[in-house]
Design an enzyme around this catalytic site. Structure first.
Site: not given
Length: 489
Positions: A152, A251, A285
């Site tokens: 991403n 993460e 995220c």
């Protein structure tokens, strides 16, 4: 800089992978094949880790100014090649040009912070309980770090490990996501090779997780695995790392809340919500997942929100005016539309959007959403805004904390103290008052709680992650060991 990204990069050499498999790299908007690459085998991965370990032994003792020079050279190269990197982010990851520019800027900031690390490898001298002794504490690099980068924000989220790890004296092996082998991996080999990084310190292996993913983690060489991605995969990586007694910096997914209290400045909250929800199609995220709006301003917020969302231009990310580009692949589109459809079946209403054109999902706004619907429970990772009403502060705190994620969030209130006090009660690693949750600053700790991950990136906190401490006790004068030895005299 090398611009042929059809080969792996191992021990300072561009070479073909030795796997029998080939991997296509496809533009997510046009469907065009960018290139095909022969992927890495387990033998290639072993070669990369072995080379990294050998090179790191030398790099750890290199003068700090030499390490700093390489990092500064990399910064200069990124600036000189910004247009080239932007083009790759647009055509490989579906980035809009605005998003690509911000991503590159964030990566440069990471490197600027990392450039100070070679001179921040400080230790301590501590007193001792024993006469004539001192305790020295040395900070050393971990050794070799394995990186599994996401698709991403591939350039930034890979760089936030690569740059600091190298600056602290480590070596790195990267396996980029299959959708972004260049911007999440191979482009760094080109940058750091031109920056003068000694061979073996950075290695890029391209391959599917099903073929070399577990071996990236279980190989005996790496001492830390850095992973950014889904909670499901992160949990698996954490388990594998734990069995090998390796550190893991994870993460993971988020279900980030955006809370608009009854005293909020509505126009400011609307602008924040649009950026935090639709920036990079919501494929972040930290992106907003649930928008909680107080009953008393619910209708006003929706009216102003819809008015601005209608003005978002969606489509070709290569066009400068585009706000919302394609999702990374069709599977993501199908997954999100399934959650939308199921939520509508449970009583949610689509006010805007709700349809896809290829991999481009229209900016979508849903109301009458409850905290139990799929569009609220699941991480959306796409341009769908789910708006949920609430009546009281205690109620929204409970709803915010109900789900097992804790990455980022935001609270809007005209009272800074009220907003801050509520933010402190949200179980996340990061919360922003009168802002939106998509924030990342190179000198501030970044990371989540609960199912959103382990460890912290950025600044001193990532330096702590990527180094280890060694205690050396120095006895300057003969030590008296008491009766244990005196009885032997």
């Amino acid at each position: 800089m090398n611009t042929d990204f059809t080969k792996l990069y191992i021990n300072g050499e561009w070479k073909n992978g030795s796997s029998d498999n080939r991997q296509q790299n496809v533009n997510p908007y046009t469907g065009e094949e960018l290139f095909t690459i022969q992927t890495a085998s387990k033998e290639d991965l072993d070669e990369a880790y072995t080379a990294a370990a050998a090179a790191q032994n030398v790099w750890a003792d290199e003068l700090p100014q030499k390490k700093q020079e390489v990092i500064e050279n990399a910064i200069a190269l990124i600036k000189e090649n910004e247009d080239f990197i932007t083009e790759w982010l647009v055509k490989e990851s579906g980035s809009t040009r605005t998003k690509a520019e911000l991503e590159i800027m964030a990566s440069i900031n990471i490197l600027k912070e990392a450039a100070s690390f070679p001179f921040r490898m400080e230790g301590k001298i501590l007193p001792s309980q024993n006469a004539g002794k001192e305790n020295r504490v040395y900070r050393n690099p971990l050794g070799v770090i394995g990186v599994i980068s996401p698709w991403n924000f591939p350039f930034h989220l890979a760089m936030r490990t690569i740059g600091p790890a190298l600056a602290a004296g480590n070596a790195v092996v990267v396996k980029p996501a299959t959708d972004t082998p260049v911007t999440g991996g191979l482009i760094f080999a080109s940058i750091f090779e031109a920056a003068g990084l000694p061979k073996g310190l950075l290695n890029i292996v391209v391959g599917r997780g099903s073929e070399i993913g577990d071996d990236m983690v279980t190989h005996p060489v790496p001492r830390l695995i850095s992973f950014t991605g889904s909670t499901e995969v992160g949990r698996h990586i954490g388990e594998l790392a734990g069995k090998g007694l390796k550190k893991a910096a994870l993460e993971l997914g988020g279900n980030n809340v955006f809370i608009v209290l009854d005293d909020a400045h509505i126009d400011q909250a609307v602008d924040s919500a649009i950026f935090g929800k639709f920036y990079h199609q919501g494929q972040i995220c930290m992106a907003i997942n649930r928008i909680f709006v107080h009953d008393s301003i619910h209708d006003d917020f929706i009216e102003k929100f819809i008015e601005k969302v209608k003005k978002l231009k969606y489509g070709n990310p290569a066009e400068a005016q585009t706000h919302v580009g394609p999702l990374i692949n069709g599977k993501q589109v199908d997954r999100i539309l399934s959650d939308v459809e199921e939520s509508v079946g449970q009583g949610a209403e689509i006010l805007l959007g709700g349809e896809a054109e290829g991999n481009v999902l229209q900016p979508t706004v849903m109301i009458s959403v409850t905290n139990e619907m799929p569009i609220a429970v699941n991480e959306i990772f796409g341009p769908v805004a789910a708006i949920i009403p609430f009546a009281a502060d205690e109620e929204v705190i409970d709803m915010a904390n109900e789900l097992p994620y804790g990455l980022s969030g935001a609270v809007h209130s005209s009272s800074i103290e009220r907003g801050t006090n509520l933010a402190r009660r949200i179980h996340t690693g990061m919360v922003h008052v009168n802002d939106q949750p998509v924030n990342d600053e190179a000198h501030v700790p970044f990371g989540g709680e609960k199912n959103s991950g382990l460890g912290r990136f950025n600044g001193q906190w990532v330096l702590d992650e990527f180094t280890t401490l060694k205690w050396i006790g120095v006895q300057h004068s003969p030590r008296n060991y008491g009766p244990f030895i005196n009885e032997l005299s």
